[in-house]
Write a protein that holds these residues in place. Structure first.
Motif, PDB file in Angstrom:
ATOM      1  N   LEU A  38       0.691  -1.239  -0.102  1.00 26.32           N
ATOM      2  CA  LEU A  38      -0.036  -0.193  -0.042  1.00 26.32           C
ATOM      3  C   LEU A  38       0.976   1.377   0.176  1.00 26.32           C
ATOM      4  CD1 LEU A  38      -2.938  -1.179   2.561  1.00 26.32           C
ATOM      5  CD2 LEU A  38      -2.976  -1.208  -0.065  1.00 26.32           C
ATOM      6  N   VAL A  39       1.970   1.241   0.663  1.00 29.39           N
ATOM      7  CA  VAL A  39       3.013   2.497   0.751  1.00 29.39           C
ATOM      8  C   VAL A  39       3.389   2.595  -0.471  1.00 29.39           C
ATOM      9  CG1 VAL A  39       5.141   3.079   1.555  1.00 29.39           C
ATOM     10  CG2 VAL A  39       3.522   1.872   3.258  1.00 29.39           C
ATOM     11  N   ILE A  40       3.667   1.683  -1.597  1.00 27.26           N
ATOM     12  CA  ILE A  40       4.169   1.703  -2.889  1.00 27.26           C
ATOM     13  C   ILE A  40       3.340   2.591  -3.523  1.00 27.26           C
ATOM     14  CG2 ILE A  40       4.843   0.472  -4.985  1.00 27.26           C
ATOM     15  CD1 ILE A  40       6.220  -1.692  -3.099  1.00 27.26           C
ATOM     16  N   VAL A  41       2.039   2.310  -3.569  1.00 25.47           N
ATOM     17  CA  VAL A  41       1.065   2.975  -4.304  1.00 25.47           C
ATOM     18  C   VAL A  41       0.645   4.183  -3.637  1.00 25.47           C
ATOM     19  CG1 VAL A  41      -1.344   2.779  -5.179  1.00 25.47           C
ATOM     20  CG2 VAL A  41      -0.019   0.585  -5.077  1.00 25.47           C
ATOM     21  N   ASN A  45       3.706   6.680  -4.971  1.00 20.75           N
ATOM     22  CA  ASN A  45       2.972   6.955  -5.960  1.00 20.75           C
ATOM     23  C   ASN A  45       3.624   6.079  -7.204  1.00 20.75           C
ATOM     24  OD1 ASN A  45       1.494   9.020  -4.827  1.00 20.75           O
ATOM     25  ND2 ASN A  45       2.937  10.521  -5.035  1.00 20.75           N
ATOM     26  N   ASN A  46       4.044   5.005  -6.934  1.00 18.62           N
ATOM     27  CA  ASN A  46       4.393   3.979  -7.951  1.00 18.62           C
ATOM     28  C   ASN A  46       2.983   3.341  -8.629  1.00 18.62           C
ATOM     29  OD1 ASN A  46       7.158   4.568  -7.875  1.00 18.62           O
ATOM     30  ND2 ASN A  46       7.618   3.016  -6.423  1.00 18.62           N
ATOM     31  N   SER A  47       3.336   2.653  -9.634  1.00 13.98           N
ATOM     32  CA  SER A  47       2.346   1.773 -10.269  1.00 13.98           C
ATOM     33  C   SER A  47       1.698   0.720  -9.297  1.00 13.98           C
ATOM     34  CB  SER A  47       2.811   1.235 -11.720  1.00 13.98           C
ATOM     35  OG  SER A  47       3.682   0.162 -11.608  1.00 13.98           O
ATOM     36  N   ILE A  48       0.514   0.344  -9.603  1.00 17.55           N
ATOM     37  CA  ILE A  48      -0.004  -0.834  -9.182  1.00 17.55           C
ATOM     38  C   ILE A  48       0.466  -2.203  -9.307  1.00 17.55           C
ATOM     39  CG2 ILE A  48      -2.179  -2.185  -8.859  1.00 17.55           C
ATOM     40  CD1 ILE A  48      -3.672   0.480  -9.057  1.00 17.55           C
ATOM     41  N   VAL A  49       1.206  -2.320 -10.806  1.00 17.34           N
ATOM     42  CA  VAL A  49       1.528  -3.358 -11.125  1.00 17.34           C
ATOM     43  C   VAL A  49       2.977  -3.687 -10.295  1.00 17.34           C
ATOM     44  CG1 VAL A  49       2.789  -4.524 -13.241  1.00 17.34           C
ATOM     45  CG2 VAL A  49       0.658  -3.229 -13.552  1.00 17.34           C
ATOM     46  N   PHE A  50       3.688  -2.720 -10.123  1.00 21.75           N
ATOM     47  CA  PHE A  50       4.863  -2.815  -9.280  1.00 21.75           C
ATOM     48  C   PHE A  50       4.565  -3.438  -7.905  1.00 21.75           C
ATOM     49  CE2 PHE A  50       8.190  -1.100  -6.288  1.00 21.75           C
ATOM     50  CZ  PHE A  50       9.205  -1.848  -6.938  1.00 21.75           C
ATOM     51  N   SER A  51       3.566  -2.597  -7.592  1.00 18.96           N
ATOM     52  CA  SER A  51       2.983  -3.058  -5.931  1.00 18.96           C
ATOM     53  C   SER A  51       2.705  -4.609  -5.848  1.00 18.96           C
ATOM     54  CB  SER A  51       1.791  -2.060  -5.560  1.00 18.96           C
ATOM     55  OG  SER A  51       1.337  -2.534  -4.334  1.00 18.96           O
ATOM     56  N   LEU A  52       1.825  -5.026  -7.091  1.00 17.31           N
ATOM     57  CA  LEU A  52       1.481  -6.189  -6.899  1.00 17.31           C
ATOM     58  C   LEU A  52       2.456  -7.311  -7.272  1.00 17.31           C
ATOM     59  CD1 LEU A  52      -1.925  -6.151  -9.229  1.00 17.31           C
ATOM     60  CD2 LEU A  52      -1.557  -6.485  -6.810  1.00 17.31           C
ATOM     61  N   VAL A  53       3.637  -7.027  -7.962  1.00 19.52           N
ATOM     62  CA  VAL A  53       4.870  -7.768  -8.172  1.00 19.52           C
ATOM     63  C   VAL A  53       5.345  -8.079  -6.884  1.00 19.52           C
ATOM     64  CG1 VAL A  53       7.195  -8.188  -9.505  1.00 19.52           C
ATOM     65  CG2 VAL A  53       4.907  -7.444 -10.642  1.00 19.52           C
ATOM     66  N   PHE A  54       5.450  -7.053  -6.081  1.00 17.99           N
ATOM     67  CA  PHE A  54       6.229  -7.000  -4.694  1.00 17.99           C
ATOM     68  C   PHE A  54       5.340  -7.970  -3.851  1.00 17.99           C
ATOM     69  CE2 PHE A  54       6.196  -5.194  -0.401  1.00 17.99           C
ATOM     70  CZ  PHE A  54       7.787  -5.096  -0.316  1.00 17.99           C
TER      71      PHE A  54
END
Length: 373
Positions: A38-41, A45-54
């Motif tokens: 959640l912090v990543i998004v 303000n990074n992409s949701i794709v990067f957050s899901l991969v993490f």
């Protein structure tokens, strides 16, 4: 310490302790990974794709360890789960009781029309001094005030409804801490002050807090009721005469002992060479507001500042409400246990906003009320 000793003595086996510790640690890691996504998004303000991969990469590894720890649930891993469940129930009950208490305050607050019908004297004797009424409401008159005036025949000449709020940011700038407004007409001498603290702010001691409070009210009086002087607090009021204004810098004042003042007079308002004097009794604190040299104040503002000065010299008292929560008759058994026992126990053993503000106990008056929710 007692909990650690109880678990150690109860298990008497390092294997069970290791299983309990393992489940606790891997659960913390799994929760941290979910929150980090959640912090990543939201924060970075990074992409949701990067957050899901993490989340999928690290979460998949931690879920394997988490499932392995759950296999040993009956061999000691149940302890952290039971403790987490217990503390979660306590937090849910506290949250539920707090919401019910606030709803009770909102539903039972007194309208402005009730206050106007009492007249400037509020139907009681107004004595010298400043009365601070602590309330969680940012608008309206708390029920504790009507409960107080109907049981006691006197109250202070200057009344301040004090609301202390904690905001979800680390720090509040000093110029944005105090919001001051007026309740009712000017001759009523009723004010509302909202004091905001960040979760890392350290409240000042009671003496400094009182001074800042009086300075903010004095500056609000001096500047008048202009709504655009420093902005207004959104959502703070439901009535035009209760609009709150931010006080960036309070009107400074000085307090002197009798030994520091010549004669029996002391200046309460001073600007340049002009001095307005007021005689007070012996061995009293002399209060003097220091006005800017180019200050232009009319007689009505000067009279209100003089009354605030007299009240400050007489002293300040804090009136707080001691609400006793009680479930309504006909409520379910779960609600009665949650409100009458668990919430009341937590409330009696927790700090309130008044304690956090370092308000002295010697000048505090508690008024009890029964809140049926």
């Amino acid at each position: 310490m007692i909990l650690c000793l109880a678990v150690t003595i109860g298990f008497r086996d390092t294997k069970h302790l290791t299983n309990a510790q393992g489940l606790a640690i891997i659960t913390v890691m799994l929760v941290t990974t979910c929150l980090m996504s959640l912090v990543i998004v939201l924060c970075w303000n990074n992409s949701i794709v990067f957050s899901l991969v993490f989340l999928l990469f690290f979460g998949a590894i931690e879920v394997l360890y988490f499932s392995a720890s759950l296999v040993k649930f009956r061999e000691g891993a149940w302890v952290p789960i039971m403790l987490s469940l217990f503390f979660m129930i306590m937090m849910c009950v506290w949250h539920y009781g707090t919401i019910k208490k606030y709803e009770f305050d909102v539903e039972n607050k007194v309208s402005i029309s009730w206050l106007l019908n009492l007249g400037p004297s509020l139907g009681i004797v107004r004595v010298r001094g400043i009365g601070l009424i602590h309330t969680e409401l940012m608008s309206g008159i708390p029920a504790i005030f009507s409960h107080f005036v109907t049981n006691l025949p006197a109250f202070h000449q200057v009344l301040v409804f004090l609301c202390i709020k904690s905001v979800p940011i680390p720090h509040i700038r000093p110029e944005e801490r105090f919001w001051v407004g007026r309740v009712g007409p000017k001759q009523y001498r009723l004010y509302r002050v909202v004091v905001r603290y960040g979760y890392r702010d350290v409240p000042k001691d009671d003496i400094e807090f009182e001074k800042d409070l009086v300075c903010s009210i004095a500056e609000f009086i001096r500047c008048g009721d202009s709504d655009d002087q420093n902005g207004s607090l959104d959502g703070a009021t439901d009535h035009a005469c209760e609009r709150l204004s931010s006080i960036s810098k309070g009107l400074p004042f000085q307090e002197d002992d009798d030994s520091e003042v010549n004669g029996s007079d002391s200046s309460i308002l001073s600007t340049g060479k002009e001095t307005y004097q007021n005689a007070v009794g012996p061995k009293a604190k002399r209060v003097r507001f220091v006005l800017p040299k180019d200050a232009q104040i009319d007689g009505e503002v000067r009279s209100e500042l003089q009354e605030l000065t007299d009240a400050r010299e007489a002293g300040m008292s804090f009136i707080t409400g001691r609400a006793h929560m009680k479930a309504k008759s006909g409520s379910g058994l779960v609600k009665k246990i949650a409100i009458n026992y668990i919430y009341e126990f937590l409330r009696r053993n927790s700090r309130g906003s008044v304690t956090a503000a370092n308000i002295p106990h010697a000048s505090t008056l508690e008024v009890g009320m029964v809140c049926q929710v």
